[in-house]
Design an enzyme around this catalytic site. Structure first.
Site, PDB file in Angstrom:
ATOM      1  N   GLU A   1      10.386   1.429  10.208  1.00  0.00           N
ATOM      2  CA  GLU A   1      11.411   2.420   9.853  1.00  0.00           C
ATOM      3  C   GLU A   1      10.758   3.785   9.987  1.00  0.00           C
ATOM      4  O   GLU A   1       9.920   4.155   9.177  1.00  0.00           O
ATOM      5  CB  GLU A   1      11.879   2.212   8.404  1.00  0.00           C
ATOM      6  CG  GLU A   1      12.544   0.883   8.133  1.00  0.00           C
ATOM      7  CD  GLU A   1      13.951   0.766   8.706  1.00  0.00           C
ATOM      8  OE1 GLU A   1      14.445   1.748   9.293  1.00  0.00           O
ATOM      9  OE2 GLU A   1      14.540  -0.312   8.567  1.00  0.00           O
TER      10      GLU A   1
ATOM     11  N   CYS B   1      14.214  10.932   5.741  1.00  0.00           N
ATOM     12  CA  CYS B   1      14.173  10.465   7.132  1.00  0.00           C
ATOM     13  C   CYS B   1      15.529  10.601   7.808  1.00  0.00           C
ATOM     14  O   CYS B   1      15.620  10.899   8.983  1.00  0.00           O
ATOM     15  CB  CYS B   1      13.697   9.023   7.189  1.00  0.00           C
ATOM     16  SG  CYS B   1      14.738   7.901   6.237  1.00  0.00           S
TER      17      CYS B   1
ATOM     18  N   GLU C   1      10.595  16.079  14.630  1.00  0.00           N
ATOM     19  CA  GLU C   1      10.975  15.917  13.228  1.00  0.00           C
ATOM     20  C   GLU C   1      10.237  16.969  12.388  1.00  0.00           C
ATOM     21  O   GLU C   1       9.010  17.019  12.408  1.00  0.00           O
ATOM     22  CB  GLU C   1      10.600  14.516  12.741  1.00  0.00           C
ATOM     23  CG  GLU C   1      11.015  14.281  11.308  1.00  0.00           C
ATOM     24  CD  GLU C   1      10.632  12.901  10.796  1.00  0.00           C
ATOM     25  OE1 GLU C   1       9.492  12.466  11.047  1.00  0.00           O
ATOM     26  OE2 GLU C   1      11.473  12.271  10.143  1.00  0.00           O
TER      27      GLU C   1
ATOM     28  N   LYS D   1       0.849  -1.198   0.000  1.00  0.00           N
ATOM     29  CA  LYS D   1       0.000   0.000   0.000  1.00  0.00           C
ATOM     30  C   LYS D   1       0.879   1.241   0.000  1.00  0.00           C
ATOM     31  O   LYS D   1       1.484   1.609   1.009  1.00  0.00           O
ATOM     32  CB  LYS D   1      -0.942   0.050   1.209  1.00  0.00           C
ATOM     33  CG  LYS D   1      -2.061   1.056   0.930  1.00  0.00           C
ATOM     34  CD  LYS D   1      -2.619   1.753   2.141  1.00  0.00           C
ATOM     35  CE  LYS D   1      -1.810   2.873   2.670  1.00  0.00           C
ATOM     36  NZ  LYS D   1      -1.740   4.080   1.810  1.00  0.00           N
TER      37      LYS D   1
HETATM   38  P1  NAD Z   1       2.675   8.396   7.551  1.00  0.00           P
HETATM   39  O1  NAD Z   1       2.937   7.650   8.796  1.00  0.00           O
HETATM   40  O2  NAD Z   1       1.690   9.494   7.579  1.00  0.00           O
HETATM   41  O3  NAD Z   1       2.184   7.419   6.394  1.00  0.00           O
HETATM   42  C1  NAD Z   1       2.964   6.326   5.948  1.00  0.00           C
HETATM   43  C2  NAD Z   1       2.042   5.269   5.373  1.00  0.00           C
HETATM   44  O4  NAD Z   1       1.191   4.786   6.400  1.00  0.00           O
HETATM   45  C3  NAD Z   1       1.119   5.777   4.267  1.00  0.00           C
HETATM   46  O5  NAD Z   1       1.016   4.785   3.267  1.00  0.00           O
HETATM   47  C4  NAD Z   1      -0.197   5.954   4.990  1.00  0.00           C
HETATM   48  O6  NAD Z   1      -1.313   5.842   4.138  1.00  0.00           O
HETATM   49  C5  NAD Z   1      -0.149   4.796   5.951  1.00  0.00           C
HETATM   50  N1  NAD Z   1      -1.037   4.938   7.116  1.00  0.00           N
HETATM   51  C6  NAD Z   1      -1.472   6.078   7.708  1.00  0.00           C
HETATM   52  N2  NAD Z   1      -2.296   5.790   8.743  1.00  0.00           N
HETATM   53  C7  NAD Z   1      -2.362   4.429   8.813  1.00  0.00           C
HETATM   54  C8  NAD Z   1      -3.025   3.519   9.676  1.00  0.00           C
HETATM   55  N3  NAD Z   1      -3.811   3.939  10.665  1.00  0.00           N
HETATM   56  N4  NAD Z   1      -2.857   2.192   9.471  1.00  0.00           N
HETATM   57  C9  NAD Z   1      -2.064   1.745   8.476  1.00  0.00           C
HETATM   58  N5  NAD Z   1      -1.421   2.555   7.611  1.00  0.00           N
HETATM   59  C10 NAD Z   1      -1.560   3.884   7.785  1.00  0.00           C
HETATM   60  O7  NAD Z   1       4.098   8.887   7.060  1.00  0.00           O
HETATM   61  P2  NAD Z   1       4.401   9.838   5.815  1.00  0.00           P
HETATM   62  O8  NAD Z   1       4.008  11.230   6.178  1.00  0.00           O
HETATM   63  O9  NAD Z   1       3.872   9.208   4.581  1.00  0.00           O
HETATM   64  O10 NAD Z   1       5.984   9.729   5.732  1.00  0.00           O
HETATM   65  C11 NAD Z   1       6.853  10.578   6.413  1.00  0.00           C
HETATM   66  C12 NAD Z   1       7.424   9.864   7.615  1.00  0.00           C
HETATM   67  O11 NAD Z   1       8.109   8.686   7.197  1.00  0.00           O
HETATM   68  C13 NAD Z   1       8.464  10.704   8.336  1.00  0.00           C
HETATM   69  O12 NAD Z   1       8.301  10.566   9.716  1.00  0.00           O
HETATM   70  C14 NAD Z   1       9.778  10.060   7.899  1.00  0.00           C
HETATM   71  O13 NAD Z   1      10.855  10.245   8.762  1.00  0.00           O
HETATM   72  C15 NAD Z   1       9.385   8.640   7.806  1.00  0.00           C
HETATM   73  N6  NAD Z   1      10.342   7.911   6.962  1.00  0.00           N
HETATM   74  C16 NAD Z   1      11.193   7.017   7.560  1.00  0.00           C
HETATM   75  C17 NAD Z   1      12.139   6.340   6.784  1.00  0.00           C
HETATM   76  C18 NAD Z   1      13.084   5.345   7.404  1.00  0.00           C
HETATM   77  O14 NAD Z   1      13.630   4.538   6.673  1.00  0.00           O
HETATM   78  N7  NAD Z   1      13.306   5.371   8.696  1.00  0.00           N
HETATM   79  C19 NAD Z   1      12.194   6.578   5.417  1.00  0.00           C
HETATM   80  C20 NAD Z   1      11.319   7.509   4.859  1.00  0.00           C
HETATM   81  C21 NAD Z   1      10.388   8.159   5.643  1.00  0.00           C
END
Ligand code: NAD
Length: 495
Positions: free
Chosen positions: A261, A294, A392, A186
């Site tokens: 992650e 990230c 962040e 997803k």
């Molecule tokens: P997010 O948590 O808002 O969303 C990530 C994914 O989770 C999306 O596909 C979203 O639709 C899904 N999601 C949201 N609510 C959900 C739920 N209740 N149940 C299941 N899935 C759900 O994150 P974002 O804004 O898309 O991404 C940015 C974040 O990702 C930042 O915090 C960044 O640091 C982190 N990130 C971490 C890494 C790493 O490798 N550590 C890499 C890239 C991004």
């Protein structure tokens, strides 16, 4: 089952045809509803994308479950051959994938073409090749042989973010498939399109129907349904801490192993003995992808005696960055992803300025470009423990704090709830070893940044994540690791 299978829905994005329906069991599946996908470059509508709910998520998990036995039984060499064919398909479509990804998430076209998409292909090749060498030497216990093997776990739900959509998705898809699992992916709702192209590429490469499924939709609908599905054997998530908590709670109900992650607020430590030009180059590099990385070492911690000179050099480099259309090769920094996200970034900056911080560079949206373009920003005069250095930001915002001793540097570096990465710039290798050893971080870089090798473990400490990805760590997660103990020939149980 209210899921519809008929409605054709192909959007043309940057000249590329993208099917916006789900990919389930080897065919395109529509949903009763759609959600709009908009380009951050200029706010142009890109597509109406099929919006999965619980029904489509369940359909995808069923398809993955049905495909699992045959794929799990497929020999390693054949699985590896198909993954290589997917990599070749990615290579052939690098221009198309790059154009669609840039339209969808606003990151630089040239970095997609020359850095990101080649890495997507590499993800498949690497895990295919690693699979062929995966093994431990057998060993003996009182004449009995121990044989450790990696059994595929089952259906993997992979939930990914928008900041590097295809790169981060394939970092999970490739090892999960290599290990013999089937997958439901997803992608994030703000940048869902390249996942659909990946489904096309995988099908062309001969991946059997149902082995890779893609469902698009909102997190709280499609994502939540996947995370709570009792038939899912593994959940791998990259995204934010609040979402991770929800997913972990769902996973706890079914006791499903989870890889997380998450975010970071990683430090870049500049010591007085550092090459200050290198330090300023590494620091200005943190504006890449408009700060939506990230790993970004966005918390600059600088030894007081060189802070003024370092700041002067960094400010000059930051002021020289060209902000604009990410499709233009001359652009260094493009837009941020979404109005909600820009409002969040600006909120952090406004509150910091109100609390007495000073903007040496930037400090607000780029009014000439408008839209989602936020000026590269460098803030200083920050109170220790302030929100701007503990949360962040995930935007083009660097903060600068100073220290006088190594102990203070370590204390500041470790003063957030994150622990994803840390970067040290110093001319003294012994100091790097000593200080690096005291930092809480999954990765420490010394006099370099973002040097990544898939053989190495990657992941975060504290709230930056749970688990490690890369090399054997990925296979450990995506498999049920089994030890088979065999008695010596002629052995008989007496008594
Ligand atoms: P997010 O948590 O808002 O969303 C990530 C994914 O989770 C999306 O596909 C979203 O639709 C899904 N999601 C949201 N609510 C959900 C739920 N209740 N149940 C299941 N899935 C759900 O994150 P974002 O804004 O898309 O991404 C940015 C974040 O990702 C930042 O915090 C960044 O640091 C982190 N990130 C971490 C890494 C790493 O490798 N550590 C890499 C890239 C991004």
């Amino acid at each position: 089952m209210p899921v519809r299978h008929d409605r054709a829905a192909v959007a043309t994005v940057a000249g590329v045809a993208v099917d916006t329906r789900h990919w389930i069991g080897g065919r395109r599946v529509a949903s009763p509803g759609t959600f709009p996908d908009v380009s951050p470059i200029d706010g142009a509508p890109l597509a109406e994308v099929a919006r999965a709910g619980a029904d489509e998520a369940a359909l995808a998990v069923d398809a993955a479950l049905a495909a699992f036995p045959a794929w799990a039984a497929t020999g390693r060499e054949e699985r590896a051959r198909i993954l290589h064919a997917i990599a070749d398909g990615v290579d052939r479509r690098i221009d198309e994938l790059s154009a669609v990804e840039t339209a969808d998430n606003g990151a630089l076209l040239r970095s997609h073409r020359h850095g990101v998409m080649p890495r997507v292909a590499h993800n498949f090749r690497f895990f295919a090749d690693w699979l062929l060498t995966l093994g431990h030497d057998d060993f003996e216990t009182r004449g009995h042989t121990n044989h450790v093997s990696w059994d595929p776990a089952g259906v993997c739900a992979l939930i990914t973010p928008w900041n590097a959509p295809l790169m981060l998705a394939t970092w999970k898809v490739a090892p999960a498939l290599a290990a013999g699992n089937t997958v439901v992916l997803k992608p994030a709702e703000w940048s869902p399109l390249t996942a659909s192209l990946l489904a096309d590429i995988a099908a062309e490469a001969g991946l059997p129907a149902g082995v890779l499924n893609v469902v698009q939709g909102y997190g709280e609908e499609a994502g939540a349904a996947l995370a709570s599905d009792p038939q899912v054997a593994r959940i791998s998530f990259t995204g934010s801490v609040p979402t991770a908590r929800r997913i972990a709670a769902a996973a706890a109900v079914n006791l499903v192993p989870l890889s997380l992650e998450l975010g970071g607020r990683s430090p870049l430590l500049v010591f007085a003995d550092a090459d200050l030009d290198l330090a300023a180059d590494l620091a200005v590099g943190q504006y890449d992808n408009a700060g939506q990385v990230c790993l970004a070492a966005s918390r600059l911690l600088v030894e007081s005696s060189v802070a003024e000179e370092f700041t002067r050099r960094l400010a000059a480099k930051a002021a020289a960055l060209r902000q604009g259309d990410p499709r233009d090769d001359a652009t260094d920094i493009g837009p941020n992803i979404h109005p909600d996200h820009v409002a969040r970034i600006d909120g952090f900056v406004r509150r910091a300025l109100d609390a007495g911080a000073r903007a040496i560079v930037g400090g607000g949206p780029n009014t000439e470009l408008g839209g989602l373009y936020y000026r590269p920003t460098l803030l200083t005069d920050i109170e220790p423990g302030a929100e701007i250095v503990t949360e962040e930001i995930f935007g083009p915002v660097l903060t600068l704090q100073t220290f006088d001793t190594d102990e203070q540097a370590v204390e500041l570096a470790n003063s957030t709830r994150f622990g994803l990465a840390a970067t040290l710039v110093t001319g003294d290798r012994e100091r790097a070893r000593r200080v690096g050893g005291q930092l809480v971080a999954g990765t420490v870089w010394v006099n370099c940044f973002f040097v990544r090798d898939l053989r190495a473990p990657f992941g975060g400490s504290r709230q930056s994540g749970i688990g490690r990805e890369g090399g054997t760590w990925s296979f450990d997660f995506y498999c049920d690791v089994k030890n088979t103990v065999t008695a010596p020939k002629g052995w008989q149980h007496h008594g």
